[in-house]
Motif scaffolding. Structure first.
Motif, mmCIF file in Angstrom:
data_model
loop_
_atom_site.group_PDB
_atom_site.id
_atom_site.type_symbol
_atom_site.label_atom_id
_atom_site.label_comp_id
_atom_site.label_asym_id
_atom_site.label_seq_id
_atom_site.Cartn_x
_atom_site.Cartn_y
_atom_site.Cartn_z
ATOM 1 N N THR A 115 0.818 -1.205 0.000
ATOM 2 C CA THR A 115 0.000 0.000 0.000
ATOM 3 C C THR A 115 0.859 1.266 0.000
ATOM 4 O OG1 THR A 115 -0.227 -0.283 2.407
ATOM 5 C CG2 THR A 115 -2.069 -1.003 1.033
ATOM 6 N N ALA A 116 2.019 1.213 0.670
ATOM 7 C CA ALA A 116 2.937 2.348 0.615
ATOM 8 C C ALA A 116 3.478 2.533 -0.805
ATOM 9 C CB ALA A 116 4.090 2.145 1.599
ATOM 10 N N TYR A 117 3.745 1.430 -1.508
ATOM 11 C CA TYR A 117 4.201 1.493 -2.898
ATOM 12 C C TYR A 117 3.156 2.192 -3.770
ATOM 13 C CZ TYR A 117 6.545 -0.114 -7.182
ATOM 14 O OH TYR A 117 7.200 -0.157 -8.387
ATOM 15 N N ILE A 118 1.888 1.814 -3.572
ATOM 16 C CA ILE A 118 0.815 2.445 -4.353
ATOM 17 C C ILE A 118 0.757 3.937 -4.054
ATOM 18 C CG2 ILE A 118 -1.696 2.527 -4.698
ATOM 19 C CD1 ILE A 118 -1.743 -0.479 -4.098
ATOM 20 N N ALA A 119 0.883 4.315 -2.783
ATOM 21 C CA ALA A 119 0.861 5.733 -2.418
ATOM 22 C C ALA A 119 2.036 6.481 -3.041
ATOM 23 C CB ALA A 119 0.872 5.879 -0.900
ATOM 24 N N ASP A 120 3.207 5.807 -3.141
ATOM 25 C CA ASP A 120 4.394 6.442 -3.725
ATOM 26 C C ASP A 120 4.172 6.863 -5.169
ATOM 27 O OD1 ASP A 120 5.840 6.098 -1.397
ATOM 28 O OD2 ASP A 120 6.789 4.235 -2.065
ATOM 29 N N ILE A 121 3.506 6.000 -5.966
ATOM 30 C CA ILE A 121 3.433 6.215 -7.416
ATOM 31 C C ILE A 121 2.083 6.783 -7.863
ATOM 32 C CG2 ILE A 121 5.095 4.365 -7.828
ATOM 33 C CD1 ILE A 121 2.795 2.568 -8.672
ATOM 34 N N THR A 122 1.257 7.222 -6.903
ATOM 35 C CA THR A 122 -0.085 7.683 -7.230
ATOM 36 C C THR A 122 -0.300 9.120 -6.779
ATOM 37 O OG1 THR A 122 -0.941 5.430 -6.950
ATOM 38 C CG2 THR A 122 -2.550 7.209 -6.961
ATOM 39 N N PRO A 123 -0.767 10.000 -7.660
ATOM 40 C CA PRO A 123 -1.139 11.360 -7.241
ATOM 41 C C PRO A 123 -2.273 11.316 -6.215
ATOM 42 C CG PRO A 123 -1.056 11.181 -9.644
ATOM 43 C CD PRO A 123 -0.954 9.793 -9.104
ATOM 44 N N GLU A 126 -5.837 10.537 -7.208
ATOM 45 C CA GLU A 126 -6.137 9.213 -7.739
ATOM 46 C C GLU A 126 -6.076 8.111 -6.683
ATOM 47 O OE1 GLU A 126 -6.842 8.081 -11.018
ATOM 48 O OE2 GLU A 126 -7.373 10.189 -11.237
ATOM 49 N N ARG A 127 -5.710 8.469 -5.472
ATOM 50 C CA ARG A 127 -5.434 7.430 -4.471
ATOM 51 C C ARG A 127 -6.676 6.641 -4.084
ATOM 52 N NH1 ARG A 127 -0.986 10.477 -0.583
ATOM 53 N NH2 ARG A 127 0.766 10.260 -2.032
ATOM 54 N N ALA A 128 -7.813 7.301 -3.930
ATOM 55 C CA ALA A 128 -9.025 6.571 -3.539
ATOM 56 C C ALA A 128 -9.352 5.497 -4.570
ATOM 57 C CB ALA A 128 -10.200 7.543 -3.394
ATOM 58 N N ARG A 129 -9.274 5.849 -5.868
ATOM 59 C CA ARG A 129 -9.591 4.883 -6.915
ATOM 60 C C ARG A 129 -8.589 3.740 -6.930
ATOM 61 N NH1 ARG A 129 -8.401 3.780 -12.221
ATOM 62 N NH2 ARG A 129 -6.792 5.388 -12.267
ATOM 63 N N ARG A 130 -7.306 4.054 -6.776
ATOM 64 C CA ARG A 130 -6.291 2.994 -6.829
ATOM 65 C C ARG A 130 -6.309 2.114 -5.579
ATOM 66 N NH1 ARG A 130 -0.999 5.483 -10.042
ATOM 67 N NH2 ARG A 130 -2.116 5.795 -12.015
ATOM 68 N N PHE A 131 -6.634 2.679 -4.430
ATOM 69 C CA PHE A 131 -6.808 1.826 -3.258
ATOM 70 C C PHE A 131 -8.043 0.948 -3.430
ATOM 71 C CE2 PHE A 131 -4.087 4.856 -0.690
ATOM 72 C CZ PHE A 131 -3.082 3.927 -0.479
ATOM 73 N N ARG A 328 5.107 12.168 2.236
ATOM 74 C CA ARG A 328 5.570 11.027 1.433
ATOM 75 C C ARG A 328 6.552 10.143 2.183
ATOM 76 N NH1 ARG A 328 6.242 9.784 -4.073
ATOM 77 N NH2 ARG A 328 8.135 8.590 -4.523
ATOM 78 N N GLU A 329 7.415 10.752 3.002
ATOM 79 C CA GLU A 329 8.468 9.991 3.676
ATOM 80 C C GLU A 329 7.923 9.087 4.782
ATOM 81 O OE1 GLU A 329 8.690 13.211 2.868
ATOM 82 O OE2 GLU A 329 10.088 12.810 1.225
ATOM 83 N N ARG A 330 6.675 9.269 5.176
ATOM 84 C CA ARG A 330 6.101 8.481 6.271
ATOM 85 C C ARG A 330 4.990 7.545 5.805
ATOM 86 N NH1 ARG A 330 9.276 8.315 10.772
ATOM 87 N NH2 ARG A 330 10.074 10.379 11.277
ATOM 88 N N GLN A 331 4.842 7.362 4.484
ATOM 89 C CA GLN A 331 3.748 6.525 4.002
ATOM 90 C C GLN A 331 3.892 5.072 4.461
ATOM 91 O OE1 GLN A 331 0.905 7.259 2.485
ATOM 92 N NE2 GLN A 331 1.387 9.435 2.568
ATOM 93 N N GLY A 332 5.113 4.550 4.450
ATOM 94 C CA GLY A 332 5.315 3.172 4.903
ATOM 95 C C GLY A 332 4.950 3.003 6.363
ATOM 96 N N GLN A 333 5.350 3.989 7.184
ATOM 97 C CA GLN A 333 5.029 3.922 8.604
ATOM 98 C C GLN A 333 3.516 3.987 8.811
ATOM 99 O OE1 GLN A 333 7.237 6.804 10.817
ATOM 100 N NE2 GLN A 333 6.650 5.984 12.804
ATOM 101 N N LEU A 334 2.848 4.871 8.073
ATOM 102 C CA LEU A 334 1.398 4.985 8.191
ATOM 103 C C LEU A 334 0.698 3.700 7.771
ATOM 104 C CD1 LEU A 334 -1.275 6.531 8.573
ATOM 105 C CD2 LEU A 334 -1.037 7.312 6.195
ATOM 106 N N GLN A 335 1.105 3.127 6.634
ATOM 107 C CA GLN A 335 0.454 1.903 6.165
ATOM 108 C C GLN A 335 0.686 0.756 7.133
ATOM 109 O OE1 GLN A 335 -1.677 1.984 3.822
ATOM 110 N NE2 GLN A 335 -1.201 4.094 3.269
ATOM 111 N N GLY A 336 1.831 0.759 7.797
ATOM 112 C CA GLY A 336 2.071 -0.245 8.824
ATOM 113 C C GLY A 336 1.102 -0.104 9.986
ATOM 114 N N VAL A 337 0.839 1.140 10.372
ATOM 115 C CA VAL A 337 -0.116 1.388 11.448
ATOM 116 C C VAL A 337 -1.517 0.926 11.041
ATOM 117 C CG1 VAL A 337 -1.270 3.183 12.788
ATOM 118 C CG2 VAL A 337 1.194 3.290 12.445
ATOM 119 N N ILE A 338 -1.922 1.285 9.813
ATOM 120 C CA ILE A 338 -3.256 0.918 9.330
ATOM 121 C C ILE A 338 -3.422 -0.599 9.309
ATOM 122 C CG2 ILE A 338 -4.778 0.952 7.316
ATOM 123 C CD1 ILE A 338 -3.586 3.721 6.661
ATOM 124 N N ALA A 339 -2.428 -1.282 8.766
ATOM 125 C CA ALA A 339 -2.504 -2.741 8.699
ATOM 126 C C ALA A 339 -2.511 -3.362 10.093
ATOM 127 C CB ALA A 339 -1.345 -3.293 7.876
#
Length: 394
Positions: A115-123, A126-131, A328-339
């Motif tokens: 999910t962090a990868y998707i956030a990295d490459i998505t404006p 567009e994130r709601a649609r790609r998630f 952007r630099e904390r997306q992995g940490q955030l996705q870890g929390v969500i999961a």
């Protein structure tokens, strides 16, 4: 759609299929290895162990992906899953089977990295649609996995593990040769205290904009556990559904989830906005739960499946609101929390809802769905405190 996105969605579908392959045969395998027919306690302990490992290690993988990049962490996770399924395919020892499920829970924590990868490459727009597409491909894997696993399990209880190992091997090869890195690793010295699985949780709870969004996410995830915990028990006890009826209902639900996540989220979000879409999803599921609690005919339960599936559109929108609130630099940490919140719901949800169902089933089996409605009512109250521009960074 870009090649990295195609590859990551293929990775999601194959990963989900590999996980789901072994679901239908785990109770049978436990019976054969434990030498007893009553394996409900063992099966419950195995599910709880799997979810607990995800809870502990998902934030860790998210932090590691922020520090070292998404690609190496994902590759190590897929390699670990492949080896783990091979071990479980051949072990004659019950304790090693449990150890394998623990390792499987650890490696399944790669959802945070994906999910962090998707956030990295998505404006952001567009994130709601790609998630939503992420949920759709994950759901597609879970639709296919149990069907294939059940067929293979009728041949041999070990074959689904071999199939899961093969799928993970294919997945590893695809990611190794076709998936580029999406995140530039941080150059600053690594703080080993960041590997504390509760550190990202503490960070998230001090981020004021995230607190209500994470609270709603936990409540929604908790209600989601009612279906996986008591659906089979409920439709069997009240409507006397056969195994074929149950399998058909799950297959239809999975297919409708894929359609709703892939095609409905974009138009509905443009129409209602992200907060409105979240409220609509909760409203659909609330209506379905209320009707289900009092339904006296099986066709009513089947007719509610599209409404329940459509209600799931709120989850990817909620993920989008959360990612927009973090740099952007904390997306992995955030996705870890969500999961981790998902795993927390997966640990306690089955225990709580199965207990409620067991206590109420002699009189009325619909109480568990009313409890779900009450939890959603609390979630709505929290959502209404969130401003319309929630999740937008200054």
């Amino acid at each position: 759609m870009s090649r990295p996105l195609v590859v990551i969605f293929a990775t999601i579908a194959l990963d989900a299929a590999g996980i789901a392959l072994i679901f239908p045969i785990l109770p049978g395998l436990l019976r054969s290895m434990a030498g007893t027919e009553d394996v409900s306690a063992l099966f419950g302990a195995m599910l709880a162990l799997y979810a607990f490992m995800q809870f502990v290690f998902t934030p860790v993988l998210g932090v590691l992906s922020d520090r070292f990049g998404r690609r190496p962490v994902l590759l190590l996770s897929l390699a670990g899953s492949t080896i783990d399924y091979l071990v479980m395919a051949f072990t004659p020892y019950l304790w090693l089977l449990f150890a394998g499920r623990a390792i499987a829970g650890l490696t399944a924590a790669n959802t945070a990295v994906i999910t962090a990868y998707i956030a990295d490459i998505t404006p952001e727009a567009e994130r709601a649609r790609r998630f939503g597409l992420f949920q759709a491909f994950f759901g597609a894997g879970f639709v296919m996995g149990p069907v294939i696993g059940g067929l293979l399990g009728d041949i041999s209880l070990r074959d689904p593990f071999l199939a899961a190992a093969a799928l993970n091997g294919v997945n590893l090869s695809i990611a190794l040769f076709l998936l580029p890195e999406s995140h530039r690793p941080e150059r600053k010295p690594f703080d080993w205290r960041a590997l504390n699985p509760f550190a990202p949780l503490r960070w998230a709870l001090t981020f004021r904009a995230l607190i209500p969004l994470l609270a709603v996410f936990l409540l929604v995830s908790l209600v989601g556990q009612t279906y996986s915990t008591v659906w089979v028990l409920f439709v069997t006890d009240r409507f006397r559904w056969t195994g074929t009826d149950i399998g058909l209902s799950l297959g239809v639900f999975g297919a409708l989830v894929v359609i709703a996540q892939a095609f409905a989220i974009g138009p509905v979000t443009r129409w209602l906005g992200e907060r409105g879409t979240l409220l609509l999803g909760i409203a659909c599921e609330t209506v379905a739960l209320l009707i289900l609690a009092f339904a006296q005919a099986g066709w009513i339960a089947f007719a509610l499946i599209p409404l329940i599936a459509f209600g799931g559109i709120g989850v990817p929108v909620l993920r989008s609101l959360q990612t927009n609130a973090v740099d952007r630099e904390r997306q992995g940490q955030l996705q870890g929390v969500i999961a981790s919140f998902v795993s927390l719901a997966a640990i306690f949800g089955p225990l709580v809802f199965s207990w409620i169902y067991a206590l109420s089933s002699p009189g009325w089996t619909g109480l568990v769905w009313i409890v779900g409605v009450a939890i959603y009512a609390l979630a709505v109250l929290i959502v209404l405190t969130v401003p319309n521009n929630a999740g937008q960074r200054p």
